[in-house]
Write an enzyme that holds these catalytic residues in place. Structure first.
Site, PDB file in Angstrom:
ATOM      1  CG  HIS A 110     -18.118 -22.328   0.617  1.00 35.33           C
ATOM      2  ND1 HIS A 110     -18.531 -21.794  -0.566  1.00 35.33           N
ATOM      3  CD2 HIS A 110     -17.466 -23.476   0.298  1.00 35.33           C
ATOM      4  CE1 HIS A 110     -18.156 -22.572  -1.556  1.00 35.33           C
ATOM      5  NE2 HIS A 110     -17.514 -23.609  -1.053  1.00 35.33           N
ATOM      6  CG  ASP A 138     -21.042 -27.662  -4.488  1.00 37.24           C
ATOM      7  OD1 ASP A 138     -20.484 -28.530  -5.180  1.00 37.24           O
ATOM      8  OD2 ASP A 138     -20.635 -26.495  -4.404  1.00 37.24           O
TER       9      ASP A 138
HETATM   10  C1  GCO Z   1     -16.388 -24.867  -4.543  1.00 37.38           C
HETATM   11  C2  GCO Z   1     -17.739 -24.266  -4.842  1.00 37.38           C
HETATM   12  C3  GCO Z   1     -18.270 -24.645  -6.171  1.00 37.38           C
HETATM   13  C4  GCO Z   1     -19.461 -23.811  -6.571  1.00 37.38           C
HETATM   14  C5  GCO Z   1     -19.828 -24.035  -7.986  1.00 37.38           C
HETATM   15  C6  GCO Z   1     -21.086 -23.331  -8.396  1.00 37.38           C
HETATM   16  O1  GCO Z   1     -16.014 -24.821  -3.380  1.00 37.38           O
HETATM   17  O2  GCO Z   1     -15.723 -25.355  -5.441  1.00 37.38           O
HETATM   18  O3  GCO Z   1     -18.606 -24.659  -3.840  1.00 37.38           O
HETATM   19  O4  GCO Z   1     -18.593 -25.998  -6.179  1.00 37.38           O
HETATM   20  O5  GCO Z   1     -20.571 -24.081  -5.775  1.00 37.38           O
HETATM   21  O6  GCO Z   1     -18.765 -23.618  -8.759  1.00 37.38           O
HETATM   22  O7  GCO Z   1     -20.823 -22.083  -8.789  1.00 37.38           O
HETATM   23 MN    MN Z   2     -20.694 -24.562  -3.782  1.00 36.87          MN
HETATM   24 MN    MN Z   3     -17.565 -25.451  -2.087  1.00 35.39          MN
END
Ligand code: GCO
Ligand code: MN
Ligand code: MN
Length: 389
Positions: A223, A290
């Site tokens: 992000h 993640d």
């Molecule tokens: C994304 C996000 C999600 C969140 C998850 C936890 O870009 O989709 O990173 O993966 O981290 O929804 O709340």
């Molecule tokens: Mn995330």
């Molecule tokens: Mn993400």
């Protein structure tokens, strides 16, 4: 000493979301490429690869339309699988983005019924997480944003977000849950623009809440890098503010779609400095991945992906140790940071000290003339990373 063959251990606190290893490879252009992996199976897979814990959104575990008794059965089986596999659930979260009801956002949606439903769904997800032992509750505002600014004033959205957060903090305290909230920023995708695009924006917002002490951030590599920002700087600011409650490790090439690549696979040097920071400061939270496997992979490939995330972290941790113990690097750092006693003190503030600093003659040309040797320092870093040192 290097950790034996870079095998993960429980104390490394490596965790994965149910949604990561069970990701079926769907994207906007193509359908699923892997079969559904039931939560209990995902737990077994994570135990097999050596993870410490598993995290989930409410609906990764309990379908949105499950009856209370279906819910209870699912939770019982899941907790049993976790116990048998020795997996913890350090974090839980809520899905406020998948169902069409959230097409205009959740806490910030214009329809007050949608906002109330989002708060209700979050309270239920908090109950679920607490039942599984989670101590961190992540909130990612996936759909809290816009395609057109015409639909609402952005400051109104921020007020709505604050109202919801304040309410949820009260709920956590009222229930005696030992939760800390971790707010996750993202600049865009799935909305054109998401409110609170950066970790820094959330840090400023947290200070305006009724219970800032139980709210922190969950920075994610991808992000920050989607916006061309520096994840390690975001993490460092959160850490320094006492707000690094969780973090999402993955990788991302700046300027592209949300790639969720295996940790360290795109920018190993940036990943190195992130790992080094976390290890240097003694961050004790979970190292949560993640990310998800390439769409080319079967479940064997998913295991390769999960093992790879942890292995790369451990390799970089070992490289950080080597870097910190490198005599040439330490000599350079010592030289760069040398204290000069002849300078007037500027801390703490004192009237006479300020007067002395105010009138001190700095030899600007001399200060600017000396090479700082960062080229040398960076090449030593590269030598370590490329394994020739
Ligand atoms: C994304 C996000 C999600 C969140 C998850 C936890 O870009 O989709 O990173 O993966 O981290 O929804 O709340
Ligand atoms: Mn995330
Ligand atoms: Mn993400």
């Amino acid at each position: 000493m290097a950790q034996q063959n870079f095998q993960p251990r429980p104390q490394d606190k490596f965790t994965f979301g149910l949604w990561t290893v069970a990701n079926r490879g769907r994207d906007p252009f193509g359908d699923a490429v892997r079969d559904t992996l039931a939560p209990v199976e995902a737990v077994k897979l994570l135990a097999e690869v050596g993870a410490y814990g598993v995290n989930f959104h409410d609906n990764d575990l309990v379908p949105i339309d499950a009856t209370p008794s279906e819910r209870d059965t699912i939770v019982r089986e899941f907790k049993k699988a976790c116990d048998e596999s020795g997996l913890n659930v350090p974090m839980a979260t809520v899905n406020l983005f998948y169902d069409p009801v959230f097409r205009d956002g959740a806490f910030t949606a214009n329809d007050p019924a949608v906002r109330a439903y989002a708060v209700q769904k979050t309270m239920q997800a908090m109950d679920l997480g607490a039942e599984c032992g989670a101590k961190i509750f992540v909130l990612w505002g996936g759909r809290e944003g816009v395609e057109t600014e015409a639909c609402r004033r952005p400051d109104e959205a921020i007020k709505r977000l604050r109202e919801a957060l304040n309410y949820l903090c009260e709920y956590a305290l009222d229930k005696g849950y030992d939760y800390k909230f971790a707010l996750e920023a993202k600049p865009n995708e799935p909305r054109a623009d998401i409110y609170m695009p950066t970790t820094g924006a959330y840090l400023a917002f947290i200070a305006t809440l009724d219970h800032p002490e139980i709210v922190g951030v969950n920075p994610e590599v991808a992000h920050e890098q989607m916006s061309g920002l520096n994840m390690t700087h975001a993490v460092a600011q959160a850490w320094e503010a006492g707000k690094l409650f969780h973090l999402d490790l993955n990788d991302q090439v700046p300027g592209r779609y949300d790639q969720d690549l295996r940790f360290g696979s795109a920018n190993p040097k940036a990943a190195f400095f992130l790992v080094k920071f976390l290890e240097d400061v003694g961050y004790e939270g979970a190292r949560h991945f993640d990310a998800h496997a390439y769409r080319t992979e079967d479940y064997q490939g998913v295991k390769d992906f999960a093992r790879g995330c942890m292995r790369t972290y451990l390799i970089l941790k070992e490289k950080a140790r080597q870097w910190n113990e490198d005599a040439d690097i330490q000599a350079l750092l010592a030289e760069m940071n040398e204290e000069r006693n002849e300078l007037p003190r500027f801390k703490p503030y004192a009237k006479d000290g300020a007067a002395a600093l105010r009138s001190y003659h700095f030899d600007r040309a001399a200060l600017a003339a000396k090479g700082l040797q960062y080229e040398k320092l960076d090449q030593l870093t590269i030598d370590i990373l490329l394994g020739v040192r």
